[in-house]
Design an enzyme around this catalytic site. Structure first.
Site, PDB file in Angstrom:
ATOM      1  N   TYR A 140       0.850  -1.189   0.000  1.00  0.00           N
ATOM      2  CA  TYR A 140       0.000   0.000   0.000  1.00  0.00           C
ATOM      3  C   TYR A 140       0.892   1.247   0.000  1.00  0.00           C
ATOM      4  CZ  TYR A 140      -4.199   2.711   1.415  1.00  0.00           C
ATOM      5  OH  TYR A 140      -5.264   3.586   1.472  1.00  0.00           O
ATOM      6  N   CYS A 141       0.689   2.119  -0.976  1.00  0.00           N
ATOM      7  CA  CYS A 141       1.376   3.418  -1.055  1.00  0.00           C
ATOM      8  C   CYS A 141       2.898   3.219  -1.070  1.00  0.00           C
ATOM      9  CB  CYS A 141       0.913   4.315   0.091  1.00  0.00           C
ATOM     10  SG  CYS A 141       1.482   6.039  -0.028  1.00  0.00           S
ATOM     11  N   VAL A 142       3.633   3.802  -0.114  1.00  0.00           N
ATOM     12  CA  VAL A 142       5.089   3.701  -0.146  1.00  0.00           C
ATOM     13  C   VAL A 142       5.560   2.266   0.019  1.00  0.00           C
ATOM     14  CG1 VAL A 142       5.482   6.055   0.648  1.00  0.00           C
ATOM     15  CG2 VAL A 142       5.228   4.229   2.328  1.00  0.00           C
TER      16      VAL A 142
END
Length: 579
Positions: A312-314
């Site tokens: 998720y994301c980074v």
């Protein structure tokens, strides 16, 4: 007191309104001159374009004041339309109170503000010779200034606040002052009633066990809810810039619980909030001693060749690097699939967050990270700035001016539960990825001496983007499809960075777009994709099943603590509670 007493007896006379018109005109001119002068001292303008904008502004301003003068100071039943070219005022929640349109005095304030806002934004577009990033930075700063000076943010120019103050005898302002002082004390803007939630009780409460703990993460194995589970387990990597339980909010919103109910063995990393002992951590640690270590741990525990993964994301960015590392080492078969939630690898169009990586910001980052880690409140403030109107000024009005009680909202509670970041790694992330965009340059970055090349990744990938995402814009997330060599399914979800991901089927909200045909550009995808109402989660479950749907009985190591790794403590563990 009669209902109308709160309005009509306190209305200014026509002479007073005319005086206010004159004063507003002078104030408006001062703001114009200051804004234009401040920008003009550093950036050159297209003189002809500025002249046209100023002429238009003067004409529209004159028409606005004329309407006010000829109204005779009378209340209107129907609002005037917003000025041509201004933001869509009718949809602006800041001006939802009917008084903003029906009362001439407040209508003048509102429309003057919208007219000035439109002028300033047009002015930023007339800058000559500025590179796109500089122009974007100027527009972002201008938008921030415009949002800050909105008349809704000030007690005596907001009709809702004026009425509330008269009704309560000023109690709202006293309560608001208490709220503001409390926020100053903790150094963070409050969005919700934190006393309504407790991690492990009514949030992050899905049953499971912590089965491994390292100085970097705790590994949670969740308790299965079905008699049989998919043979290949799922390992989730949440972003370390936030608490993991965005994917395990209330039971109705929990992706973790939903995945368990789909018959999936679920493991998840709970990252440790950084402290001084983590000052030397870098990307290699999050990849080798984080993601790769967890992949090998789960494989060995269950005796399976591979795991499904989510980043998720980074953590999705890091997952891409992990896959490139495994591919370079000939170990790509350790991962059966990779799912990316709002993740970026190509940062050439990374959105407004990329505006926070200039030299001045890096110097500030160094000052704020003198202890070896960055206080999570700085990152929270940065994300709030990206949506200042919704995440800052909306709460200034509600909390400080109206003195309202904080509503209980699990997502906002999570948003305020900040996590500290290792200073060295965070700075490298901003410079090497956001600024220099090295991850998509073959062999420009290395992990433990192994060069990374995303083109080597052949792992099946599911890529989700949010249509209204302001942190990882969809056009940026789309670029990931262009750097992978394996089969890819891309879906575009309604809403943004959080609600576009945390959208359980039971809610019946939003929609997503998908197509089985590969597309070259995001525009091509949007043109060809089919819209499906509701959550994209079932589409992901079907995709996972298509990769191999064999199941096994839940016994032995399939139960948390039932294998070689014994339970250390109950989920969600102590790392998520560390401040």
């Amino acid at each position: 007191m009669k209902a109308n007493d709160l309005n009509e007896p306190h209305l200014p006379t026509l002479e007073q309104m005319q005086q206010w018109t004159h004063m507003l005109g002078r104030a408006q001119q001062l703001l114009l001159e200051q804004a234009a002068g401040a920008v003009g001292r550093t950036l050159p303008f297209d003189a002809d374009a500025v002249a046209r904008i100023q002429t238009s502004f003067a004409d529209e301003g004159l028409a606005l004041w004329q309407r006010f003068l000829t109204s005779g100071g009378m209340l209107r039943d129907q609002p005037e339309p917003p000025p041509p070219g201004s933001p869509a005022a009718a949809r602006d929640r800041r001006f939802a109170d009917p008084a903003w349109s029906n009362h001439p005095f407040y209508d003048l304030i509102r429309q003057s503000y919208l007219l000035l806002s439109d002028y300033l934004l047009q002015l930023t577009d007339t800058v000559d010779g500025a590179d796109p990033k500089q122009k974007a930075k100027l527009r972002f700063a201008t938008n921030g200034m415009i949002d800050a000076m909105a008349p809704s943010n000030f007690a005596f120019t907001n009709p809702t606040v004026v009425e509330k103050t008269l009704q309560s005898g000023g109690e709202n302002l006293v309560k608001g002052l208490q709220n503001m002082l409390a926020d100053l004390e903790k150094g963070q803007l409050t969005h919700t009633d934190g006393s309504s939630f407790e991690v492990g009780r009514n949030i992050a409460a899905t049953p499971g066990k912590v089965i491994k703990e390292t100085p970097l993460y705790q590994l949670i194995h969740y308790t299965p809810t079905t008699e049989r589970v998919m043979e290949t387990p799922l390992l989730i990597f949440p972003p370390w810039i936030n608490r993991f339980y965005i994917l395990d909010l209330s039971p109705e919103k929990s992706f973790v619980k939903w995945a368990l109910d789909q018959g999936i063995s679920v493991f998840l990393l709970s990252w440790k909030s950084a402290d001084a002992s983590m000052k030397d951590l870098q990307w290699d640690d999050y990849i080798l001693r984080g993601q790769v270590d967890a992949i090998d741990t789960v494989r060995e525990l269950l005796g399976v060749p591979a795991v499904h993964t989510i980043g998720y994301c980074v953590a999705g960015t890091t997952l891409a690097a992990t896959l490139a590392l495994l591919a370079a080492r000939g170990e790509a078969d350790k991962v059966a699939s990779a799912t990316f939630f709002t993740a970026q690898v190509d940062f050439s169009e990374a959105g407004d967050l990329s505006l926070f990586i200039d030299d001045d910001q890096m110097k500030l980052l160094d000052q704020l990270s003198s202890g070896g880690f960055l206080d999570g409140r700085y990152m929270a403030a940065t994300f709030n700035l990206l949506r200042g109107r919704d995440l800052i000024w909306n709460y200034v009005v509600n909390n400080y001016l109206l003195g309202q009680d904080y509503p209980p909202f699990d997502l906002l509670y999570w948003n305020g539960d900040t996590t500290n970041l290792p200073a060295r790694w965070h700075k490298d992330y901003l410079t090497q990825l956001y600024r220099d965009n090295l991850l998509v340059a073959p062999d420009a970055l290395s992990i433990d001496g192994t060069p990374l090349d995303l083109r080597r990744i052949e792992t099946p990938a599911y890529i989700q983007a949010g249509r209204e995402d302001h942190i990882a814009p969809p056009q940026s997330v789309w670029k990931l499809t262009q750097h992978l060599s394996g089969p890819v399914r891309f879906i575009l979800a309604g809403s943004g960075h959080i609600a576009g991901v945390v959208n359980p089927p039971s809610a019946g909200k939003y929609q997503f777009w998908a197509t089985d045909q590969s597309q070259v550009t995001l525009d091509d995808f949007i043109e060809q994709a089919t819209e499906t109402k509701g959550s994209w989660w079932p589409d992901w479950r079907d995709w996972i099943a298509s990769l191999g749907d064999s199941t096994v009985l839940v016994k032995g190591a399939r139960k948390p603590g039932g294998g070689a790794l014994k339970a250390i403590e109950d989920a969600p563990g102590r790392y998520v509670k560390t401040r």
